[in-house]
Design a protein around this motif. Structure first.
Motif, PDB file in Angstrom:
ATOM      1  N   CYS A  58       3.755 -14.374  -4.747  1.00 17.45           N
ATOM      2  CA  CYS A  58       5.128 -14.196  -4.272  1.00 17.45           C
ATOM      3  C   CYS A  58       5.718 -12.889  -4.791  1.00 17.45           C
ATOM      4  CB  CYS A  58       5.995 -15.375  -4.711  1.00 17.45           C
ATOM      5  SG  CYS A  58       5.681 -16.923  -3.835  1.00 17.45           S
ATOM      6  N   CYS A  59       5.488 -12.573  -6.048  1.00 19.26           N
ATOM      7  CA  CYS A  59       6.019 -11.326  -6.618  1.00 19.26           C
ATOM      8  C   CYS A  59       5.389 -10.110  -5.943  1.00 19.26           C
ATOM      9  CB  CYS A  59       5.778 -11.285  -8.119  1.00 19.26           C
ATOM     10  SG  CYS A  59       6.816 -12.432  -9.068  1.00 19.26           S
ATOM     11  N   PRO A  96      17.987  17.156  -5.260  1.00 21.21           N
ATOM     12  CA  PRO A  96      16.808  16.889  -6.117  1.00 21.21           C
ATOM     13  C   PRO A  96      16.466  15.399  -6.201  1.00 21.21           C
ATOM     14  CG  PRO A  96      18.302  18.446  -7.169  1.00 21.21           C
ATOM     15  CD  PRO A  96      19.029  17.911  -5.972  1.00 21.21           C
ATOM     16  N   LEU A  97      17.489  14.551  -6.074  1.00 16.81           N
ATOM     17  CA  LEU A  97      17.253  13.110  -6.161  1.00 16.81           C
ATOM     18  C   LEU A  97      16.410  12.599  -4.995  1.00 16.81           C
ATOM     19  CD1 LEU A  97      17.924  10.499  -7.726  1.00 16.81           C
ATOM     20  CD2 LEU A  97      19.985  10.294  -6.332  1.00 16.81           C
ATOM     21  N   TYR A  98      16.438  13.321  -3.870  1.00 16.17           N
ATOM     22  CA  TYR A  98      15.673  12.888  -2.696  1.00 16.17           C
ATOM     23  C   TYR A  98      14.193  12.763  -3.030  1.00 16.17           C
ATOM     24  CZ  TYR A  98      13.980  12.736   2.136  1.00 16.17           C
ATOM     25  OH  TYR A  98      13.359  12.366   3.307  1.00 16.17           O
ATOM     26  N   ASP A  99      13.637  13.776  -3.668  1.00 17.67           N
ATOM     27  CA  ASP A  99      12.206  13.748  -3.994  1.00 17.67           C
ATOM     28  C   ASP A  99      11.891  12.692  -5.038  1.00 17.67           C
ATOM     29  OD1 ASP A  99       9.515  15.068  -3.724  1.00 17.67           O
ATOM     30  OD2 ASP A  99       9.847  15.392  -5.861  1.00 17.67           O
ATOM     31  N   LEU A 100      12.827  12.441  -5.961  1.00 15.89           N
ATOM     32  CA  LEU A 100      12.592  11.421  -6.986  1.00 15.89           C
ATOM     33  C   LEU A 100      12.467  10.045  -6.357  1.00 15.89           C
ATOM     34  CD1 LEU A 100      15.052  12.528  -9.835  1.00 15.89           C
ATOM     35  CD2 LEU A 100      12.605  12.990  -9.636  1.00 15.89           C
ATOM     36  N   LEU A 101      13.300   9.744  -5.395  1.00 12.31           N
ATOM     37  CA  LEU A 101      13.252   8.429  -4.743  1.00 12.31           C
ATOM     38  C   LEU A 101      12.089   8.325  -3.765  1.00 12.31           C
ATOM     39  CD1 LEU A 101      16.935   7.387  -3.909  1.00 12.31           C
ATOM     40  CD2 LEU A 101      15.415   6.429  -5.630  1.00 12.31           C
ATOM     41  N   ALA A 102      11.865   9.364  -2.993  1.00 10.50           N
ATOM     42  CA  ALA A 102      10.898   9.287  -1.901  1.00 10.50           C
ATOM     43  C   ALA A 102       9.463   9.551  -2.337  1.00 10.50           C
ATOM     44  CB  ALA A 102      11.278  10.274  -0.801  1.00 10.50           C
ATOM     45  N   THR A 103       9.272  10.344  -3.397  1.00 13.90           N
ATOM     46  CA  THR A 103       7.912  10.767  -3.738  1.00 13.90           C
ATOM     47  C   THR A 103       7.492  10.388  -5.149  1.00 13.90           C
ATOM     48  OG1 THR A 103       8.233  12.662  -2.260  1.00 13.90           O
ATOM     49  CG2 THR A 103       6.331  12.718  -3.736  1.00 13.90           C
ATOM     50  N   ALA A 104       8.141  10.962  -6.158  1.00 15.41           N
ATOM     51  CA  ALA A 104       7.707  10.750  -7.539  1.00 15.41           C
ATOM     52  C   ALA A 104       8.906  10.783  -8.472  1.00 15.41           C
ATOM     53  CB  ALA A 104       6.696  11.820  -7.946  1.00 15.41           C
ATOM     54  N   PRO A 105       9.271   9.650  -9.077  1.00 12.91           N
ATOM     55  CA  PRO A 105      10.402   9.625 -10.012  1.00 12.91           C
ATOM     56  C   PRO A 105      10.086  10.287 -11.350  1.00 12.91           C
ATOM     57  CG  PRO A 105       9.393   7.469  -9.885  1.00 12.91           C
ATOM     58  CD  PRO A 105       8.712   8.309  -8.851  1.00 12.91           C
ATOM     59  N   ASN A 106       8.805  10.389 -11.688  1.00 13.82           N
ATOM     60  CA  ASN A 106       8.397  11.064 -12.919  1.00 13.82           C
ATOM     61  C   ASN A 106       6.992  11.627 -12.710  1.00 13.82           C
ATOM     62  OD1 ASN A 106       6.537   8.804 -13.537  1.00 13.82           O
ATOM     63  ND2 ASN A 106       8.424   7.691 -14.009  1.00 13.82           N
ATOM     64  N   GLU A 107       6.403  12.158 -13.757  1.00  5.16           N
ATOM     65  CA  GLU A 107       5.142  12.874 -13.632  1.00  5.16           C
ATOM     66  C   GLU A 107       3.926  11.960 -13.508  1.00  5.16           C
ATOM     67  OE1 GLU A 107       4.921  15.417 -16.988  1.00  5.16           O
ATOM     68  OE2 GLU A 107       6.555  16.740 -16.351  1.00  5.16           O
ATOM     69  N   TRP A 108       4.059  10.677 -13.796  1.00  2.80           N
ATOM     70  CA  TRP A 108       2.878   9.798 -13.807  1.00  2.80           C
ATOM     71  C   TRP A 108       3.016   8.584 -12.880  1.00  2.80           C
ATOM     72  CZ3 TRP A 108       6.328  10.485 -17.764  1.00  2.80           C
ATOM     73  CH2 TRP A 108       7.112   9.402 -18.119  1.00  2.80           C
ATOM     74  N   MET A 109       4.085   8.518 -12.111  1.00  2.00           N
ATOM     75  CA  MET A 109       4.262   7.375 -11.216  1.00  2.00           C
ATOM     76  C   MET A 109       4.680   7.859  -9.833  1.00  2.00           C
ATOM     77  SD  MET A 109       6.286   4.516 -13.504  1.00  2.00           S
ATOM     78  CE  MET A 109       5.870   3.180 -12.379  1.00  2.00           C
ATOM     79  N   THR A 110       4.135   7.209  -8.817  1.00  2.00           N
ATOM     80  CA  THR A 110       4.609   7.452  -7.463  1.00  2.00           C
ATOM     81  C   THR A 110       5.836   6.591  -7.201  1.00  2.00           C
ATOM     82  OG1 THR A 110       3.248   5.694  -6.486  1.00  2.00           O
ATOM     83  CG2 THR A 110       2.246   7.887  -6.718  1.00  2.00           C
ATOM     84  N   SER A 111       6.505   6.882  -6.111  1.00  2.00           N
ATOM     85  CA  SER A 111       7.676   6.084  -5.751  1.00  2.00           C
ATOM     86  C   SER A 111       7.294   4.629  -5.520  1.00  2.00           C
ATOM     87  CB  SER A 111       8.334   6.658  -4.491  1.00  2.00           C
ATOM     88  OG  SER A 111       9.413   5.856  -4.057  1.00  2.00           O
ATOM     89  N   LEU A 112       6.126   4.408  -4.897  1.00  2.00           N
ATOM     90  CA  LEU A 112       5.664   3.036  -4.651  1.00  2.00           C
ATOM     91  C   LEU A 112       5.446   2.302  -5.967  1.00  2.00           C
ATOM     92  CD1 LEU A 112       3.119   1.859  -2.025  1.00  2.00           C
ATOM     93  CD2 LEU A 112       2.878   1.100  -4.384  1.00  2.00           C
ATOM     94  N   GLU A 113       4.763   2.919  -6.913  1.00  2.00           N
ATOM     95  CA  GLU A 113       4.480   2.269  -8.197  1.00  2.00           C
ATOM     96  C   GLU A 113       5.773   1.984  -8.964  1.00  2.00           C
ATOM     97  OE1 GLU A 113       0.147   4.464  -8.966  1.00  2.00           O
ATOM     98  OE2 GLU A 113       2.012   5.300  -9.784  1.00  2.00           O
ATOM     99  N   PHE A 114       6.686   2.910  -8.913  1.00  2.00           N
ATOM    100  CA  PHE A 114       7.959   2.759  -9.620  1.00  2.00           C
ATOM    101  C   PHE A 114       8.726   1.554  -9.085  1.00  2.00           C
ATOM    102  CE2 PHE A 114      12.386   3.703 -10.529  1.00  2.00           C
ATOM    103  CZ  PHE A 114      12.352   4.232 -11.814  1.00  2.00           C
ATOM    104  N   ARG A 115       8.866   1.493  -7.763  1.00  2.00           N
ATOM    105  CA  ARG A 115       9.628   0.393  -7.160  1.00  2.00           C
ATOM    106  C   ARG A 115       8.904  -0.938  -7.294  1.00  2.00           C
ATOM    107  NH1 ARG A 115      10.641   2.195  -1.280  1.00  2.00           N
ATOM    108  NH2 ARG A 115       9.308   3.986  -1.660  1.00  2.00           N
ATOM    109  N   SER A 119      10.539  -4.207  -9.017  1.00  2.00           N
ATOM    110  CA  SER A 119      10.633  -5.509  -8.352  1.00  2.00           C
ATOM    111  C   SER A 119      10.119  -6.624  -9.255  1.00  2.00           C
ATOM    112  CB  SER A 119       9.841  -5.477  -7.042  1.00  2.00           C
ATOM    113  OG  SER A 119       9.886  -6.721  -6.378  1.00  2.00           O
ATOM    114  N   PHE A 120       9.005  -6.400  -9.947  1.00  2.00           N
ATOM    115  CA  PHE A 120       8.468  -7.405 -10.867  1.00  2.00           C
ATOM    116  C   PHE A 120       9.460  -7.670 -12.001  1.00  2.00           C
ATOM    117  CE2 PHE A 120       4.545  -7.125  -8.655  1.00  2.00           C
ATOM    118  CZ  PHE A 120       3.740  -8.168  -9.090  1.00  2.00           C
ATOM    119  N   HIS A 121      10.086  -6.626 -12.535  1.00  2.00           N
ATOM    120  CA  HIS A 121      11.047  -6.800 -13.621  1.00  2.00           C
ATOM    121  C   HIS A 121      12.241  -7.645 -13.174  1.00  2.00           C
ATOM    122  CE1 HIS A 121       9.644  -3.029 -16.077  1.00  2.00           C
ATOM    123  NE2 HIS A 121       8.749  -4.000 -16.048  1.00  2.00           N
ATOM    124  N   VAL A 122      12.758  -7.361 -11.986  1.00  2.00           N
ATOM    125  CA  VAL A 122      13.925  -8.101 -11.498  1.00  2.00           C
ATOM    126  C   VAL A 122      13.557  -9.547 -11.202  1.00  2.00           C
ATOM    127  CG1 VAL A 122      15.580  -8.289  -9.609  1.00  2.00           C
ATOM    128  CG2 VAL A 122      15.108  -6.064 -10.609  1.00  2.00           C
TER     129      VAL A 122
END
Length: 436
Positions: A58-59, A96-115, A119-122
Motif C-alpha cells: 500500500c505504501c 531555481p525551485l523549478y529544477d529542485l521539484l522537477a529534477t533533483a532536490p539535492n546532489e544525491w536524490m532524484t525528484s522521484l526518490e525524494f517524493r 510519502s513513506f514518512h507521511v
C-alpha cells in the motif's frame, strides 16, 4: 548554510540544556511512545509495519502515485483583451525551485526518490521534514530528515521551531522558515497523526497471524495422508514401507496409480481443517482492513478477495483509486509546497505548484485520444488549445496552435471568443441576365 546544516550532524550542539533531546531522551520517547503494543502482544512501529506485505504494498502504491508524475511550477497571469480578462498559464522554468521539484532536490536524490521517501514518512509516521538550504533567501537545496530526529515545538505566539538531533546526539534548534513540514491527517493542526500507532491492532494481528503461520510450517508436521496397517510393523518395517511408497507412488509420473497393500492397510487422506480455513480467512480479512486504513483499493496491490472483477469494474476501481487516493495526495503535497517553498509575494504573483494529473492517461491510448478530442472541441466548445495538448506529451508548439475551437467545422476563436470566419477571395461579381 551547508556548514550550518553539517554542524547539526557533526556535533554542533550549542549547550548542555539542548542535550536533553539527545539519544537518551529519544530512546525513552521511542520506548513509551514510538512503539504501540497491540493486543496480540506484538510491538508495532514503522519498521515492523513494513514487514507486513500489505502495508509495504500500500505504501509503495501511494508513493508511486505521488512520485511518478511530473511536478512543475506554473505562473498564472491575466491580461485584458478588448475589455475582457484573459487568464493565461505558463511553466515557471526560470525559478531555481523549478529544477529542485522537477529534477533533483539535492546532489544525491532524484525528484522521484525524494517524493517517494516523503510519502513513506507521511504514511508511516504522520510527518515528513526537509531542511531547506537557503542562500540569500533562495532555496538551493532540499535535504530530507529522519522524522525520528526532528522534534517540533510551538511557541506561545504560535511560531514554530524544530530541534534536529544528529547521529552523535548533538542538537540544533532552527526556525520554521528552513524546514518544509508535510503532515498527514492531523488533530491539533500542528503534527500529523501516527497512522501506524492508531492502526496497531490491524497491523499487529496481521503480524501475529503471519508469524503463527510461519511457525506452523516450521514446527508442524502435515502429511498428505496416513497409511495404517494391522499389527505392529516396527521401525525397520516403517522405513522400508515409506521407501516403497515413495518409489512406487511418489512424483508426478505416478499420479493416479492404484495402491495395493496387504495386512489390511488403509490410506486416509488428510484434508484442511476448519481451523486452517479460518486462519486463511483471517489473513485475507486483515489485508482488507489495512487497505482501508491506507485508503488503497485492494485491487491496486493485486488482491481481489472473493470478488471476480471484470474489465469494466476493474477500470472503475482504477479511476476510484485516482480520485480518492492519488488526488488527495497531490493536493496535500501541492498545498504544502505552495505554503512552505514559495514566498508570499510569489504566490501573489500567480506562482503555484501543480502535478500533471493527465499523465495517468498516457498508458491508455484510446482513453487519452477521446479525452483530447473532447478537450479540443470535438463535440462542444474546447477548453484547451492544440499546443496545450502537445505540451502534455512534451511536444513543441506549432504555429497557430494557441487558439480555442468550437465544433462548427472546427472554426478557430479569436481572443474575444468570436469565431474567425474566412473571407472569400475578391473577384469579379457575376450577374444573371434579367431575362433568364
Amino acid at each position: 548554510m551547508r556548514g550550518f546544516f553539517g554542524s547539526v550532524f557533526r556535533g554542533g550542539g550549542s549547550g548542555k540544556e539542548d542535550t536533553r533531546y539527545g539519544i537518551v531522551d529519544q530512546m525513552w520517547a521511542d520506548f513509551f511512545g514510538g512503539f504501540a503494543t497491540s493486543k496480540t502482544g506484538i510491538s508495532v512501529n514503522w519498521k515492523s509495519a513494513l514487514s507486513v506485505t500489505t502495508v509495504l504494498a500500500c505504501c509503495r502504491v501511494r508513493a508511486d502515485g505521488l512520485a511518478t508524475v511530473p511536478w512543475k511550477i506554473y505562473q498564472r497571469t491575466e491580461k485584458s483583451v478588448n475589455g475582457k480578462t484573459v487568464v493565461d498559464r505558463k511553466e515557471a522554468r526560470d525559478l531555481p525551485l523549478y529544477d529542485l521539484l522537477a529534477t533533483a532536490p539535492n546532489e544525491w536524490m532524484t525528484s522521484l526518490e525524494f517524493r517517494e521517501t516523503q510519502s513513506f514518512h507521511v504514511d508511516l509516521g504522520g510527518n515528513a521534514y526537509a531542511f531547506l538550504n537557503k542562500v540569500r533567501g533562495e532555496i538551493v537545496e532540499m535535504i530530507l530528515l529522519d522524522p525520528g530526529r526532528v522534534k517540533g515545538k510551538t511557541n506561545p505566539d504560535y511560531s514554530r521551531v524544530y530541534t534536529l538531533t544528529g547521529l552523535d546526539g548533538s542538537t540544533q534548534t532552527v526556525s520554521s522558515d528552513v524546514i518544509w513540514h508535510v503532515k498527514g491527517p492531523s488533530w491539533d493542526t500542528i503534527e500529523g497523526l501516527n497512522i501506524v500507532r492508531y492502526a496497531a491492532e490491524a497491523i499487529g494481528l496481521a503480524l501475529a497471524t503471519e508469524e503463527s503461520h510461519a511457525r506452523f510450517h516450521r514446527n508442524g508436521a502435515r502429511p498428505s495422508g496416513v497409511l495404517s496397517a494391522d499389527g505392529s510393523i516396527g521401525e525397520p518395517g516403517l522405513i522400508k514401507l515409506a521407501a516403497w511408497v515413495r518409489r512406487h507412488f511418489g512424483g508426478a509420473e505416478n499420479t493416479g496409480k492404484i495402491m495395493v497393500v496387504d495386512r489390511g492397510a488403509k490410506f486416509t487422506p488428510v484434508s484442511m481443517t476448519g481451523v486452517d480455513s479460518q486462519h486463511i480467512e483471517t489473513r485475507k480479512f486483515q489485508v482488507e482492513r489495512i487497505c482501508e486504513v491506507l485508503r488503497v483499493m485492494p485491487i491496486m496491490i493485486g488482491f481481489s478477495g472473493d470478488k471476480n472483477a471484470t474489465f469494466a469494474s476493474a477500470e472503475q476501481m482504477f479511476i476510484a483509486h485516482l480520485v480518492h487516493c492519488v488526488r488527495p495526495i497531490h493536493r496535500r503535497f501541492g498545498g504544502s509546497a505552495d505554503l512552505f517553498l514559495l514566498k508570499k509575494e510569489q504566490r501573489q504573483q500567480g506562482f503555484y505548484t501543480g502535478f500533471v494529473d493527465a499523465d495517468f492517461l498516457s498508458p491508455a491510448i484510446k482513453d487519452k485520444g477521446e479525452y483530447n478530442q473532447k478537450a479540443l472541441g470535438n463535440s462542444s466548445a474546447g477548453w484547451v488549445t492544440p499546443n496545450e495538448v502537445r505540451a502534455w506529451d512534451e511536444l513543441p508548439p506549432i504555429t497557430g496552435g494557441d487558439r480555442l475551437y468550437v465544433p462548427a467545422n472546427m472554426v478557430a476563436l479569436d481572443e474575444t471568443g468570436k469565431p474567425i470566419l474566412l473571407t472569400p477571395p475578391a473577384g469579379p461579381t457575376q450577374t444573371t441576365p434579367s431575362g433568364e
